[in-house]
Each structure stands twice: as C-alpha cells, then as structure tokens.
Design a protein around this motif. Structure first.
Motif, PDB file in Angstrom:
ATOM      1  N   THR A 284      -9.444  54.069  44.980  1.00 35.40           N
ATOM      2  CA  THR A 284      -9.700  55.600  45.498  1.00 35.40           C
ATOM      3  C   THR A 284     -11.267  55.950  45.727  1.00 35.40           C
ATOM      4  O   THR A 284     -11.958  56.329  46.544  1.00 35.40           O
ATOM      5  CB  THR A 284      -9.283  56.421  44.310  1.00 35.40           C
ATOM      6  OG1 THR A 284      -9.663  56.126  43.086  1.00 35.40           O
ATOM      7  CG2 THR A 284      -7.816  56.434  44.390  1.00 35.40           C
TER       8      THR A 284
ATOM      9  N   SER B 264     -13.646  62.717  50.206  1.00 35.50           N
ATOM     10  CA  SER B 264     -12.870  63.420  49.496  1.00 35.50           C
ATOM     11  C   SER B 264     -11.389  62.994  49.874  1.00 35.50           C
ATOM     12  O   SER B 264     -10.257  62.611  49.242  1.00 35.50           O
ATOM     13  CB  SER B 264     -13.069  64.799  49.002  1.00 35.50           C
ATOM     14  OG  SER B 264     -14.273  64.722  48.617  1.00 35.50           O
ATOM     15  N   THR B 265     -11.027  63.241  51.081  1.00 36.40           N
ATOM     16  CA  THR B 265      -9.681  63.250  51.718  1.00 36.40           C
ATOM     17  C   THR B 265      -9.419  61.667  51.816  1.00 36.40           C
ATOM     18  O   THR B 265      -8.287  61.602  51.376  1.00 36.40           O
ATOM     19  CB  THR B 265      -9.840  63.657  53.182  1.00 36.40           C
ATOM     20  OG1 THR B 265     -10.174  64.927  53.242  1.00 36.40           O
ATOM     21  CG2 THR B 265      -8.292  63.648  53.851  1.00 36.40           C
TER      22      THR B 265
ATOM     23  N   SER C 156      -9.977  59.350  49.662  1.00 43.22           N
ATOM     24  CA  SER C 156     -10.038  59.029  48.276  1.00 43.22           C
ATOM     25  C   SER C 156      -8.528  59.650  48.113  1.00 43.22           C
ATOM     26  O   SER C 156      -7.734  58.816  47.399  1.00 43.22           O
ATOM     27  CB  SER C 156     -11.089  59.673  47.420  1.00 43.22           C
ATOM     28  OG  SER C 156     -10.601  59.544  45.945  1.00 43.22           O
ATOM     29  N   LYS C 157      -8.213  60.797  48.284  1.00 42.56           N
ATOM     30  CA  LYS C 157      -7.124  61.461  48.155  1.00 42.56           C
ATOM     31  C   LYS C 157      -5.763  60.579  48.573  1.00 42.56           C
ATOM     32  O   LYS C 157      -4.868  60.327  48.129  1.00 42.56           O
ATOM     33  CB  LYS C 157      -7.047  62.999  48.159  1.00 42.56           C
ATOM     34  CG  LYS C 157      -5.575  63.607  48.053  1.00 42.56           C
ATOM     35  CD  LYS C 157      -5.918  64.997  48.634  1.00 42.56           C
ATOM     36  CE  LYS C 157      -4.569  65.703  48.609  1.00 42.56           C
ATOM     37  NZ  LYS C 157      -4.585  66.996  49.199  1.00 42.56           N
ATOM     38  N   LYS C 158      -6.011  60.204  49.798  1.00 43.04           N
ATOM     39  CA  LYS C 158      -5.067  59.586  50.488  1.00 43.04           C
ATOM     40  C   LYS C 158      -4.687  58.216  50.287  1.00 43.04           C
ATOM     41  O   LYS C 158      -3.630  57.872  49.872  1.00 43.04           O
ATOM     42  CB  LYS C 158      -5.249  59.652  52.012  1.00 43.04           C
ATOM     43  CG  LYS C 158      -5.478  60.870  52.872  1.00 43.04           C
ATOM     44  CD  LYS C 158      -4.194  61.721  52.765  1.00 43.04           C
ATOM     45  CE  LYS C 158      -4.162  62.845  53.581  1.00 43.04           C
ATOM     46  NZ  LYS C 158      -2.977  63.562  53.638  1.00 43.04           N
TER      47      LYS C 158
ATOM     48  N   ARG D 293      -5.355  57.447  46.973  1.00 43.40           N
ATOM     49  CA  ARG D 293      -4.552  57.710  45.584  1.00 43.40           C
ATOM     50  C   ARG D 293      -3.190  57.850  45.718  1.00 43.40           C
ATOM     51  O   ARG D 293      -2.110  57.375  45.240  1.00 43.40           O
ATOM     52  CB  ARG D 293      -5.405  58.910  44.854  1.00 43.40           C
ATOM     53  CG  ARG D 293      -4.570  59.127  43.505  1.00 43.40           C
ATOM     54  CD  ARG D 293      -5.183  60.177  42.823  1.00 43.40           C
ATOM     55  NE  ARG D 293      -6.307  59.609  41.879  1.00 43.40           N
ATOM     56  CZ  ARG D 293      -7.484  59.510  42.045  1.00 43.40           C
ATOM     57  NH1 ARG D 293      -7.704  60.272  43.057  1.00 43.40           N
ATOM     58  NH2 ARG D 293      -8.431  58.950  41.397  1.00 43.40           N
ATOM     59  N   ASN D 294      -2.670  58.759  46.820  1.00 41.90           N
ATOM     60  CA  ASN D 294      -1.367  59.054  47.195  1.00 41.90           C
ATOM     61  C   ASN D 294      -0.672  57.786  47.304  1.00 41.90           C
ATOM     62  O   ASN D 294       0.511  57.745  47.175  1.00 41.90           O
ATOM     63  CB  ASN D 294      -1.369  60.115  48.486  1.00 41.90           C
ATOM     64  CG  ASN D 294      -1.872  61.303  47.870  1.00 41.90           C
ATOM     65  OD1 ASN D 294      -1.965  61.918  46.759  1.00 41.90           O
ATOM     66  ND2 ASN D 294      -2.078  62.164  48.969  1.00 41.90           N
TER      67      ASN D 294
END
Length: 135
Positions: free
Chosen positions: A11, A113-114, A116-118, A120-121
């Motif tokens: 991430t 940030s996006t 990293s979030k994607k 993680r998902n």
C-alpha cells in the motif's frame, strides 16, 4: 502472514509509485497491464504478469529497501499468486484484472492516496478469498 505483510508494504509502495513514477515507468506498467488483459485465459502467463506488475510498482516507489524486500520475496509472492488463481478462477482473474486496472489508473494520475487504497482493497480481497477457501 504473507498477505498481511504485503498489504503493509505494497500500500505504501503504491502511494510512492503514484507520487514518484516517471512517464516511462507508468508506460511500462501500462504494458504489463495490457499483457495481463491479453493473457486472461492463460493462468501461468497471467500470474507471471501479476507478479511483474507488483514488482514494478515496488521499483517505482523509489525506495530501494522496499524493492529489495519485494525481490527477496518474489518466489513467495509468486506462490501466493498462483494459489490465489486456483480459487474461483474465472471470477478471481476478472476481479484481479479490474483491481490492477484501478491501481494503474490511480498511479497514472499520480493519485497516491487512491493508489494506496486500491492496492489495499486488492490485497484484502485476495486475503478474503483465501480465508473463505480455508474455512
């Protein structure tokens, strides 16, 4: 444990790749994604491209220590990816492809940030599949 570790590491790498990735790196990542799309029905090739995608994101982070850790874990990551595609294969490949596309698009737009979030998902989704299969 491998997936938990990957989530923590990757991430952050996705965030840094989006922030630091050069146009050449992003183009190379796009080529890998295209190769993943073209090899959707060829699981060994698809798995190889999957690992290649994650390693390039790691390299794009610009953090040589994180990249060295990923390279040292390449065989473990490859085994994890191979095993993941043995679970609900068709749906899993489709989901993985969509997740990699989202990660790529966030990196391409330099949205740390996006990205990293994607990432993680994506890794959490793979973890959930393993957990469901092991029950």
């Amino acid at each position: 444990e491998v997936l938990e570790f990957r989530e923590m590491l990757e991430t952050n790498q996705a965030f840094l790749a989006a922030e630091k990735g050069s146009d050449d790196d992003i183009a190379a990542l796009g080529r890998i994604l295209k190769e993943m799309e073209e090899s959707e029905k060829d699981l060994p090739s698809f798995s190889d491209r999957d690992v290649e995608f994650h390693l390039l994101v790691s390299k794009m982070s610009g953090n040589s220590l994180m990249y060295a850790i990923m390279k040292n874990l390449e065989n473990v990551i490859d085994s994890t990816v191979q095993l993941a595609f043995q679970i609900d294969t068709e749906e899993n490949v489709r989901d993985a492809l969509a997740a990699h596309r989202e990660i790529f698009e966030a990196i391409e737009k330099h949205q740390g940030s996006t990205a990293s979030k994607k990432m993680r998902n994506h890794i959490q989704s793979v973890s959930a599949r393993f957990f469901k299969k092991c029950q």
